[in-house]
Design a protein around this motif. Structure first.
Motif, short mmCIF file in Angstrom:
data_model
loop_
_atom_site.label_atom_id
_atom_site.label_comp_id
_atom_site.label_asym_id
_atom_site.label_seq_id
_atom_site.Cartn_x
_atom_site.Cartn_y
_atom_site.Cartn_z
N PHE A 161 0.83 -1.20 0.00
CA PHE A 161 0.00 0.00 0.00
C PHE A 161 0.86 1.25 0.00
N LEU A 162 0.38 2.28 -0.71
CA LEU A 162 1.08 3.54 -0.82
C LEU A 162 0.29 4.65 -0.14
N LEU A 163 0.99 5.62 0.40
CA LEU A 163 0.31 6.76 1.01
C LEU A 163 -0.56 7.46 -0.02
N GLY A 164 -1.73 7.86 0.38
CA GLY A 164 -2.67 8.53 -0.50
C GLY A 164 -3.53 7.59 -1.33
N GLN A 165 -3.19 6.31 -1.31
CA GLN A 165 -3.94 5.32 -2.10
C GLN A 165 -5.31 5.08 -1.46
N ARG A 166 -6.32 4.86 -2.29
CA ARG A 166 -7.66 4.54 -1.78
C ARG A 166 -7.64 3.13 -1.22
N LYS A 167 -8.07 3.00 0.05
CA LYS A 167 -8.14 1.70 0.72
C LYS A 167 -9.58 1.17 0.75
N TRP A 168 -10.54 2.07 1.03
CA TRP A 168 -11.96 1.69 1.05
C TRP A 168 -12.69 2.57 0.06
N ARG A 169 -13.71 2.02 -0.57
CA ARG A 169 -14.53 2.81 -1.48
C ARG A 169 -15.98 2.34 -1.40
N ARG A 170 -16.85 3.22 -1.89
CA ARG A 170 -18.29 2.93 -1.97
C ARG A 170 -18.91 2.56 -0.62
N ILE A 171 -18.53 3.29 0.42
CA ILE A 171 -19.08 3.06 1.75
C ILE A 171 -20.55 3.49 1.72
N LYS A 172 -21.42 2.56 2.15
CA LYS A 172 -22.86 2.83 2.09
C LYS A 172 -23.53 2.22 3.32
N PRO A 173 -24.36 3.00 4.04
CA PRO A 173 -25.08 2.42 5.17
C PRO A 173 -26.07 1.35 4.70
N THR A 174 -26.20 0.29 5.48
CA THR A 174 -27.15 -0.76 5.13
C THR A 174 -28.25 -0.83 6.18
N ASP A 175 -27.96 -1.42 7.34
CA ASP A 175 -28.97 -1.52 8.39
C ASP A 175 -28.29 -1.39 9.74
N GLY A 176 -29.03 -0.86 10.70
CA GLY A 176 -28.47 -0.68 12.04
C GLY A 176 -27.14 0.06 11.97
N PRO A 177 -26.11 -0.45 12.64
CA PRO A 177 -24.80 0.21 12.63
C PRO A 177 -23.89 -0.29 11.51
N ASN A 178 -24.45 -0.94 10.51
CA ASN A 178 -23.66 -1.62 9.48
C ASN A 178 -23.57 -0.83 8.18
N PHE A 179 -22.47 -1.07 7.49
CA PHE A 179 -22.20 -0.46 6.19
C PHE A 179 -21.71 -1.55 5.24
N SER A 180 -21.94 -1.37 3.96
CA SER A 180 -21.27 -2.18 2.94
C SER A 180 -20.18 -1.29 2.35
N TYR A 181 -19.15 -1.91 1.80
CA TYR A 181 -18.06 -1.15 1.21
C TYR A 181 -17.19 -2.11 0.40
N GLU A 182 -16.16 -1.57 -0.24
CA GLU A 182 -15.16 -2.39 -0.93
C GLU A 182 -13.81 -2.07 -0.34
N ASP A 183 -13.04 -3.12 -0.07
CA ASP A 183 -11.73 -3.01 0.58
C ASP A 183 -10.63 -3.41 -0.42
N LYS A 184 -9.63 -2.57 -0.54
CA LYS A 184 -8.51 -2.88 -1.43
C LYS A 184 -7.58 -3.85 -0.72
N GLY A 185 -7.37 -5.00 -1.34
CA GLY A 185 -6.49 -6.01 -0.77
C GLY A 185 -5.04 -5.78 -1.16
N SER A 186 -4.17 -6.57 -0.58
CA SER A 186 -2.73 -6.43 -0.85
C SER A 186 -2.37 -6.83 -2.28
N ASN A 187 -3.31 -7.45 -2.99
CA ASN A 187 -3.08 -7.80 -4.40
C ASN A 187 -3.62 -6.72 -5.34
#
Length: 142
Positions: free
Chosen positions: A77-103
């Motif tokens: 991972f590089l500084l300034g790189q996007r790690k999470w994207r498309r964070i969206k509330p779903t239900d209760g205290p939960n969110f869906s999102y996309e996580d950038k993996g080490s690959n």
């Protein structure tokens, strides 16, 4: 067929309106408790099943999070790189999102925001096969 009395129809309409009003006022347990704005700020990864990436720091801005620091042991991972994207509330205290993996691939995941104590925590579950791939993460707001 008998005509319904005006009194019966009036009572039926009043009862129907009352029930609709009550239903509209009740909050569903599936309603989101938080929005992406509740995640805004800085977070530090404090525990995971891929400890070599712990101590990473991100800053959440809108529906994305960008890497602000790594522990120095990670060439992934590089500084300034996007790690999470498309964070969206779903239900209760939960969110869906996309996580950038080490690959460098993005994986679907869920996060749960815990604001019950003096410090906020995020519990992440990334939908990636295999234990030890960073699919379980705990982040602390700082």
């Amino acid at each position: 067929m008998k005509m319904l009395s005006k009194n019966f129809i009036s009572k039926f309409l009043v009862l129907s309106l009352l029930l609709l009003s009550l239903a509209a006022c009740q909050s569903s347990s599936t309603d989101p408790l938080y929005s992406p704005e509740d995640l805004a700020g800085n977070w530090r990864r404090i525990d995971s099943n891929k400890p070599s990436l712990d101590a990473m720091e991100v800053e959440v801005e809108g529906t994305d999070a960008f890497i602000r620091a790594t522990n120095g042991n990670s060439p992934y991972f590089l500084l300034g790189q996007r790690k999470w994207r498309r964070i969206k509330p779903t239900d209760g205290p939960n969110f869906s999102y996309e996580d950038k993996g080490s690959n460098n691939e993005f994986y679907d995941g869920t996060m749960t925001l815990d604001k019950s104590g003096p410090t906020d925590y995020l519990y992440l579950n990334v939908k990636v096969a295999g234990n030890g791939n960073g699919n379980r993460q705990t982040w602390e707001r700082f």
